[in-house]
Design a protein around this motif. Structure first.
Motif, mmCIF file in Angstrom:
data_model
loop_
_atom_site.group_PDB
_atom_site.id
_atom_site.type_symbol
_atom_site.label_atom_id
_atom_site.label_comp_id
_atom_site.label_asym_id
_atom_site.label_seq_id
_atom_site.Cartn_x
_atom_site.Cartn_y
_atom_site.Cartn_z
ATOM 1 N N ASN A 32 0.824 -1.210 0.000
ATOM 2 C CA ASN A 32 0.000 0.000 0.000
ATOM 3 C C ASN A 32 0.855 1.255 0.000
ATOM 4 O O ASN A 32 0.635 2.170 -0.787
ATOM 5 N N VAL A 33 1.808 1.283 0.912
ATOM 6 C CA VAL A 33 2.637 2.471 1.090
ATOM 7 C C VAL A 33 4.087 2.048 1.243
ATOM 8 O O VAL A 33 4.383 1.065 1.928
ATOM 9 N N MET A 34 4.971 2.772 0.610
ATOM 10 C CA MET A 34 6.411 2.639 0.847
ATOM 11 C C MET A 34 6.957 4.032 1.086
ATOM 12 O O MET A 34 6.500 5.000 0.465
ATOM 13 N N LEU A 47 8.194 11.145 9.680
ATOM 14 C CA LEU A 47 8.032 10.841 8.261
ATOM 15 C C LEU A 47 8.862 11.810 7.432
ATOM 16 O O LEU A 47 8.845 13.019 7.649
ATOM 17 N N VAL A 48 9.579 11.254 6.458
ATOM 18 C CA VAL A 48 10.322 12.076 5.511
ATOM 19 C C VAL A 48 9.541 12.163 4.204
ATOM 20 O O VAL A 48 9.246 13.245 3.701
ATOM 21 N N ALA A 49 9.214 11.010 3.645
ATOM 22 C CA ALA A 49 8.468 10.959 2.394
ATOM 23 C C ALA A 49 7.843 9.589 2.255
ATOM 24 O O ALA A 49 8.399 8.597 2.735
ATOM 25 N N ALA A 50 6.694 9.543 1.581
ATOM 26 C CA ALA A 50 6.018 8.279 1.361
ATOM 27 C C ALA A 50 5.280 8.326 0.032
ATOM 28 O O ALA A 50 4.875 9.396 -0.425
ATOM 29 N N ARG A 56 0.165 8.767 -5.205
ATOM 30 C CA ARG A 56 0.249 9.969 -4.374
ATOM 31 C C ARG A 56 1.506 9.925 -3.521
ATOM 32 O O ARG A 56 1.943 8.871 -3.082
ATOM 33 N N THR A 57 2.080 11.083 -3.296
ATOM 34 C CA THR A 57 3.271 11.188 -2.468
ATOM 35 C C THR A 57 3.049 12.215 -1.362
ATOM 36 O O THR A 57 2.266 13.156 -1.517
ATOM 37 N N ASP A 58 3.734 12.005 -0.265
ATOM 38 C CA ASP A 58 3.707 12.935 0.854
ATOM 39 C C ASP A 58 5.148 13.237 1.259
ATOM 40 O O ASP A 58 5.981 12.327 1.271
ATOM 41 N N TYR A 59 5.385 14.484 1.590
ATOM 42 C CA TYR A 59 6.717 14.910 2.022
ATOM 43 C C TYR A 59 6.596 15.721 3.315
ATOM 44 O O TYR A 59 5.649 16.489 3.499
ATOM 45 N N PHE A 67 14.081 16.776 -1.561
ATOM 46 C CA PHE A 67 14.063 15.321 -1.627
ATOM 47 C C PHE A 67 12.998 14.872 -2.616
ATOM 48 O O PHE A 67 11.936 15.499 -2.742
ATOM 49 N N THR A 68 13.288 13.763 -3.285
ATOM 50 C CA THR A 68 12.325 13.180 -4.221
ATOM 51 C C THR A 68 12.236 11.684 -3.980
ATOM 52 O O THR A 68 13.258 10.986 -3.977
ATOM 53 N N ILE A 69 11.023 11.210 -3.786
ATOM 54 C CA ILE A 69 10.806 9.783 -3.589
ATOM 55 C C ILE A 69 10.316 9.179 -4.897
ATOM 56 O O ILE A 69 9.550 9.794 -5.635
ATOM 57 N N SER A 70 10.788 7.973 -5.177
ATOM 58 C CA SER A 70 10.341 7.269 -6.371
ATOM 59 C C SER A 70 10.157 5.800 -6.035
ATOM 60 O O SER A 70 10.811 5.269 -5.125
ATOM 61 N N ARG A 71 9.295 5.163 -6.774
ATOM 62 C CA ARG A 71 8.931 3.780 -6.448
ATOM 63 C C ARG A 71 8.798 2.975 -7.736
ATOM 64 O O ARG A 71 8.302 3.464 -8.739
ATOM 65 N N ASP A 72 9.251 1.736 -7.669
ATOM 66 C CA ASP A 72 9.086 0.795 -8.774
ATOM 67 C C ASP A 72 8.195 -0.329 -8.265
ATOM 68 O O ASP A 72 8.649 -1.191 -7.513
#
Length: 121
Positions: A32-34, A47-50, A56-59, A67-72
């Motif tokens: 669900n969330v990373m 929390l830093v980023a999710a 959707r992303t949260d910072y 900072f930039t979060i990315s997910r595969d």
């Protein structure tokens, strides 16, 4: 059954960049969330980023624009690109995942072992 393995981190001068990566492995049905949390000495984990499964992303306000979060989703990995680092970013950074191990299971929280990020002034 589920492991979160982090890589990256280290020591950098203020204004520099670092990249953290995390791979989830084991029995995973869906995530669900990373994301990433951090904990500085004497402070609570924050929390830093999710990033959620819907994109959707949260910072945290303190890292927005830096900072930039990315997910595969196919590889069950999440990364955090950290630019313009400040001494106050110094902390242990923990990878986090809220996931199901089977279609019918509840969502559980899993944590990585933590990666030290130190920013010198």
């Amino acid at each position: 059954q589920v492991q979160l393995e982090e890589s990256g981190g280290g020591l950098v001068q203020a204004g520099g960049s670092l990249r953290l990566s995390c791979a989830a492995s084991g029995r995973i049905f869906s995530i669900n969330v990373m994301g990433w949390y951090r904990q500085a000495p004497g402070k609570q984990r924050e929390l830093v980023a999710a990033t959620r499964s819907d994109g959707r992303t949260d910072y945290a306000d303190s890292v927005k624009g830096r900072f930039t979060i990315s997910r595969d989703n196919a590889k069950n990995t999440v990364s955090l690109q950290m630019n313009s680092l400040k001494p106050e970013d110094t902390a242990v950074y923990y990878c986090y995942a809220a996931l199901r191990t089977t279609m019918s299971s509840v969502v559980y929280d899993y944590w990585g072992q933590g990666a030290q990020v130190t920013v010198s002034s």
